[in-house]
Design a protein around this motif. Structure first.
Motif, PDB file in Angstrom:
ATOM      1  N   ALA A  19       0.853  -1.193   0.000  1.00  0.00           N
ATOM      2  CA  ALA A  19       0.000   0.000   0.000  1.00  0.00           C
ATOM      3  C   ALA A  19       0.881   1.232   0.000  1.00  0.00           C
ATOM      4  O   ALA A  19       1.913   1.269   0.670  1.00  0.00           O
ATOM      5  N   LEU A  20       0.479   2.236  -0.765  1.00  0.00           N
ATOM      6  CA  LEU A  20       1.164   3.524  -0.789  1.00  0.00           C
ATOM      7  C   LEU A  20       0.252   4.546  -0.130  1.00  0.00           C
ATOM      8  O   LEU A  20      -0.915   4.677  -0.511  1.00  0.00           O
ATOM      9  N   TYR A  21       0.774   5.256   0.852  1.00  0.00           N
ATOM     10  CA  TYR A  21       0.042   6.317   1.549  1.00  0.00           C
ATOM     11  C   TYR A  21       0.649   7.636   1.091  1.00  0.00           C
ATOM     12  O   TYR A  21       1.850   7.842   1.230  1.00  0.00           O
ATOM     13  N   ILE A  22      -0.185   8.513   0.555  1.00  0.00           N
ATOM     14  CA  ILE A  22       0.321   9.746  -0.048  1.00  0.00           C
ATOM     15  C   ILE A  22      -0.484  10.936   0.463  1.00  0.00           C
ATOM     16  O   ILE A  22      -1.718  10.914   0.436  1.00  0.00           O
ATOM     17  N   THR A  23       0.204  11.973   0.935  1.00  0.00           N
ATOM     18  CA  THR A  23      -0.480  13.215   1.285  1.00  0.00           C
ATOM     19  C   THR A  23      -0.456  14.128   0.069  1.00  0.00           C
ATOM     20  O   THR A  23       0.521  14.177  -0.665  1.00  0.00           O
ATOM     21  N   ASP A  24      -1.552  14.826  -0.121  1.00  0.00           N
ATOM     22  CA  ASP A  24      -1.662  15.754  -1.244  1.00  0.00           C
ATOM     23  C   ASP A  24      -2.041  17.119  -0.679  1.00  0.00           C
ATOM     24  O   ASP A  24      -3.132  17.285  -0.129  1.00  0.00           O
ATOM     25  N   LYS A  25      -1.123  18.071  -0.784  1.00  0.00           N
ATOM     26  CA  LYS A  25      -1.355  19.350  -0.120  1.00  0.00           C
ATOM     27  C   LYS A  25      -2.337  20.248  -0.848  1.00  0.00           C
ATOM     28  O   LYS A  25      -2.902  21.150  -0.246  1.00  0.00           O
ATOM     29  N   LYS A  26      -2.590  20.020  -2.121  1.00  0.00           N
ATOM     30  CA  LYS A  26      -3.554  20.859  -2.822  1.00  0.00           C
ATOM     31  C   LYS A  26      -4.988  20.357  -2.635  1.00  0.00           C
ATOM     32  O   LYS A  26      -5.903  21.139  -2.403  1.00  0.00           O
ATOM     33  N   SER A  27      -5.185  19.040  -2.699  1.00  0.00           N
ATOM     34  CA  SER A  27      -6.533  18.499  -2.472  1.00  0.00           C
ATOM     35  C   SER A  27      -6.831  18.356  -0.981  1.00  0.00           C
ATOM     36  O   SER A  27      -7.977  18.149  -0.592  1.00  0.00           O
ATOM     37  N   ARG A  28      -5.757  18.452  -0.153  1.00  0.00           N
ATOM     38  CA  ARG A  28      -5.875  18.360   1.304  1.00  0.00           C
ATOM     39  C   ARG A  28      -6.484  17.029   1.737  1.00  0.00           C
ATOM     40  O   ARG A  28      -7.410  16.972   2.527  1.00  0.00           O
ATOM     41  N   LYS A  29      -5.912  15.965   1.194  1.00  0.00           N
ATOM     42  CA  LYS A  29      -6.380  14.616   1.487  1.00  0.00           C
ATOM     43  C   LYS A  29      -5.200  13.674   1.684  1.00  0.00           C
ATOM     44  O   LYS A  29      -4.068  13.963   1.303  1.00  0.00           O
ATOM     45  N   VAL A  30      -5.538  12.518   2.245  1.00  0.00           N
ATOM     46  CA  VAL A  30      -4.631  11.385   2.286  1.00  0.00           C
ATOM     47  C   VAL A  30      -5.187  10.359   1.308  1.00  0.00           C
ATOM     48  O   VAL A  30      -6.376  10.026   1.354  1.00  0.00           O
ATOM     49  N   PHE A  31      -4.325   9.883   0.417  1.00  0.00           N
ATOM     50  CA  PHE A  31      -4.708   8.846  -0.531  1.00  0.00           C
ATOM     51  C   PHE A  31      -4.019   7.546  -0.149  1.00  0.00           C
ATOM     52  O   PHE A  31      -2.846   7.557   0.242  1.00  0.00           O
ATOM     53  N   ILE A  32      -4.734   6.458  -0.264  1.00  0.00           N
ATOM     54  CA  ILE A  32      -4.162   5.134  -0.044  1.00  0.00           C
ATOM     55  C   ILE A  32      -4.369   4.350  -1.332  1.00  0.00           C
ATOM     56  O   ILE A  32      -5.504   4.182  -1.797  1.00  0.00           O
ATOM     57  N   TYR A  33      -3.256   3.909  -1.911  1.00  0.00           N
ATOM     58  CA  TYR A  33      -3.316   3.196  -3.188  1.00  0.00           C
ATOM     59  C   TYR A  33      -2.782   1.784  -3.002  1.00  0.00           C
ATOM     60  O   TYR A  33      -1.721   1.586  -2.416  1.00  0.00           O
ATOM     61  N   TYR A  34      -3.555   0.811  -3.504  1.00  0.00           N
ATOM     62  CA  TYR A  34      -3.170  -0.602  -3.456  1.00  0.00           C
ATOM     63  C   TYR A  34      -2.841  -1.057  -4.878  1.00  0.00           C
ATOM     64  O   TYR A  34      -3.753  -1.293  -5.680  1.00  0.00           O
ATOM     65  N   PRO A  35      -1.552  -1.151  -5.237  1.00  0.00           N
ATOM     66  CA  PRO A  35      -1.176  -1.481  -6.611  1.00  0.00           C
ATOM     67  C   PRO A  35      -1.727  -2.816  -7.128  1.00  0.00           C
ATOM     68  O   PRO A  35      -2.086  -2.925  -8.290  1.00  0.00           O
ATOM     69  N   GLU A  36      -1.802  -3.828  -6.258  1.00  0.00           N
ATOM     70  CA  GLU A  36      -2.269  -5.142  -6.709  1.00  0.00           C
ATOM     71  C   GLU A  36      -3.704  -5.095  -7.233  1.00  0.00           C
ATOM     72  O   GLU A  36      -4.037  -5.750  -8.215  1.00  0.00           O
ATOM     73  N   THR A  37      -4.559  -4.345  -6.565  1.00  0.00           N
ATOM     74  CA  THR A  37      -5.969  -4.266  -6.973  1.00  0.00           C
ATOM     75  C   THR A  37      -6.281  -2.972  -7.721  1.00  0.00           C
ATOM     76  O   THR A  37      -7.396  -2.797  -8.199  1.00  0.00           O
ATOM     77  N   ARG A  38      -5.295  -2.074  -7.758  1.00  0.00           N
ATOM     78  CA  ARG A  38      -5.454  -0.744  -8.363  1.00  0.00           C
ATOM     79  C   ARG A  38      -6.572   0.051  -7.677  1.00  0.00           C
ATOM     80  O   ARG A  38      -7.188   0.920  -8.278  1.00  0.00           O
ATOM     81  N   LYS A  39      -6.810  -0.260  -6.431  1.00  0.00           N
ATOM     82  CA  LYS A  39      -7.829   0.452  -5.652  1.00  0.00           C
ATOM     83  C   LYS A  39      -7.206   1.705  -5.044  1.00  0.00           C
ATOM     84  O   LYS A  39      -6.104   1.665  -4.497  1.00  0.00           O
ATOM     85  N   LEU A  40      -7.919   2.797  -5.146  1.00  0.00           N
ATOM     86  CA  LEU A  40      -7.483   4.073  -4.576  1.00  0.00           C
ATOM     87  C   LEU A  40      -8.584   4.585  -3.672  1.00  0.00           C
ATOM     88  O   LEU A  40      -9.746   4.619  -4.061  1.00  0.00           O
ATOM     89  N   HIS A  41      -8.229   4.919  -2.458  1.00  0.00           N
ATOM     90  CA  HIS A  41      -9.210   5.481  -1.550  1.00  0.00           C
ATOM     91  C   HIS A  41      -8.588   6.668  -0.849  1.00  0.00           C
ATOM     92  O   HIS A  41      -7.377   6.795  -0.797  1.00  0.00           O
ATOM     93  N   SER A  42      -9.417   7.563  -0.360  1.00  0.00           N
ATOM     94  CA  SER A  42      -8.892   8.764   0.276  1.00  0.00           C
ATOM     95  C   SER A  42      -9.751   9.155   1.463  1.00  0.00           C
ATOM     96  O   SER A  42     -10.884   8.694   1.604  1.00  0.00           O
ATOM     97  N   PHE A  43      -9.172   9.993   2.305  1.00  0.00           N
ATOM     98  CA  PHE A  43      -9.937  10.592   3.395  1.00  0.00           C
ATOM     99  C   PHE A  43      -9.361  11.960   3.699  1.00  0.00           C
ATOM    100  O   PHE A  43      -8.237  12.276   3.339  1.00  0.00           O
ATOM    101  N   GLY A  44     -10.178  12.771   4.380  1.00  0.00           N
ATOM    102  CA  GLY A  44      -9.781  14.120   4.748  1.00  0.00           C
ATOM    103  C   GLY A  44     -10.517  15.158   3.934  1.00  0.00           C
ATOM    104  O   GLY A  44     -10.973  14.892   2.817  1.00  0.00           O
ATOM    105  N   THR A  45     -10.648  16.334   4.528  1.00  0.00           N
ATOM    106  CA  THR A  45     -11.245  17.475   3.851  1.00  0.00           C
ATOM    107  C   THR A  45     -10.429  18.707   4.193  1.00  0.00           C
ATOM    108  O   THR A  45      -9.603  18.690   5.100  1.00  0.00           O
ATOM    109  N   MET A  46     -10.687  19.805   3.470  1.00  0.00           N
ATOM    110  CA  MET A  46      -9.971  21.042   3.745  1.00  0.00           C
ATOM    111  C   MET A  46     -10.561  21.724   4.974  1.00  0.00           C
ATOM    112  O   MET A  46     -11.786  21.777   5.135  1.00  0.00           O
ATOM    113  N   GLY A  47      -9.717  22.195   5.852  1.00  0.00           N
ATOM    114  CA  GLY A  47     -10.187  22.926   7.011  1.00  0.00           C
ATOM    115  C   GLY A  47      -9.070  23.194   7.995  1.00  0.00           C
ATOM    116  O   GLY A  47      -7.981  22.637   7.900  1.00  0.00           O
TER     117      GLY A  47
END
Length: 135
Positions: A19-47
């Motif tokens: 699993a790859l955990y990535i912070t994105d400062k423009k979208s203000r989210k945390v993304f979790i990517y699973y390469p084996e299944t190509r599933k991408l999920h995120s959480f967080g909002t701007m505030g």
């Protein structure tokens, strides 16, 4: 991967499944990517005030208990989440009793269970060692 606007921090968790955990400062989210299944999920909002909100998420780390730690440079805060992105607790100047705690950039949990944080206002910087709350 092209789902990002301004990726900032990354943590690779090799097992139990990659699993790859990535912070994105423009979208203000945390993304979790699973390469084996190509599933991408995120959480967080701007505030700037509520649990689970980010303004400038920078460093990210996942400990052996699968807690996700996210440093937020602008909020002067470390937030901890469970593996589903549910808020657990926050660590900031008030919790540390350190008015100099500011602008955290990166986080890491060592094999002894201490949380290490790098940050600090320019010029210079600081490293903090934090005893994490017991579960």
């Amino acid at each position: 991967l092209s789902a990002f606007f301004s990726p900032n921090g990354i943590f690779v968790q090799p097992s139990p499944s990659l699993a790859l955990y990535i912070t994105d400062k423009k979208s203000r989210k945390v993304f979790i990517y699973y390469p084996e299944t190509r599933k991408l999920h995120s959480f967080g909002t701007m505030g700037l005030e509520k649990e689970g909100e980010f303004y400038t998420p920078t460093g990210i780390y996942v400990d052996k208990k699968n807690r996700i730690f996210v440093a937020d440079f602008t909020r002067n805060l470390i937030q901890a989440f469970d593996s589903d992105g549910k808020f657990l607790f926050a660590i900031g100047p008030e919790q540390l009793g350190d008015a100099d705690f500011a602008e955290p950039r990166d986080v890491l949990v060592d094999s002894y269970g201490f949380l290490w944080i790098t940050g600090g206002k320019f010029p210079g910087g600081k490293v903090w060692r934090v005893t994490l709350p017991q579960e």
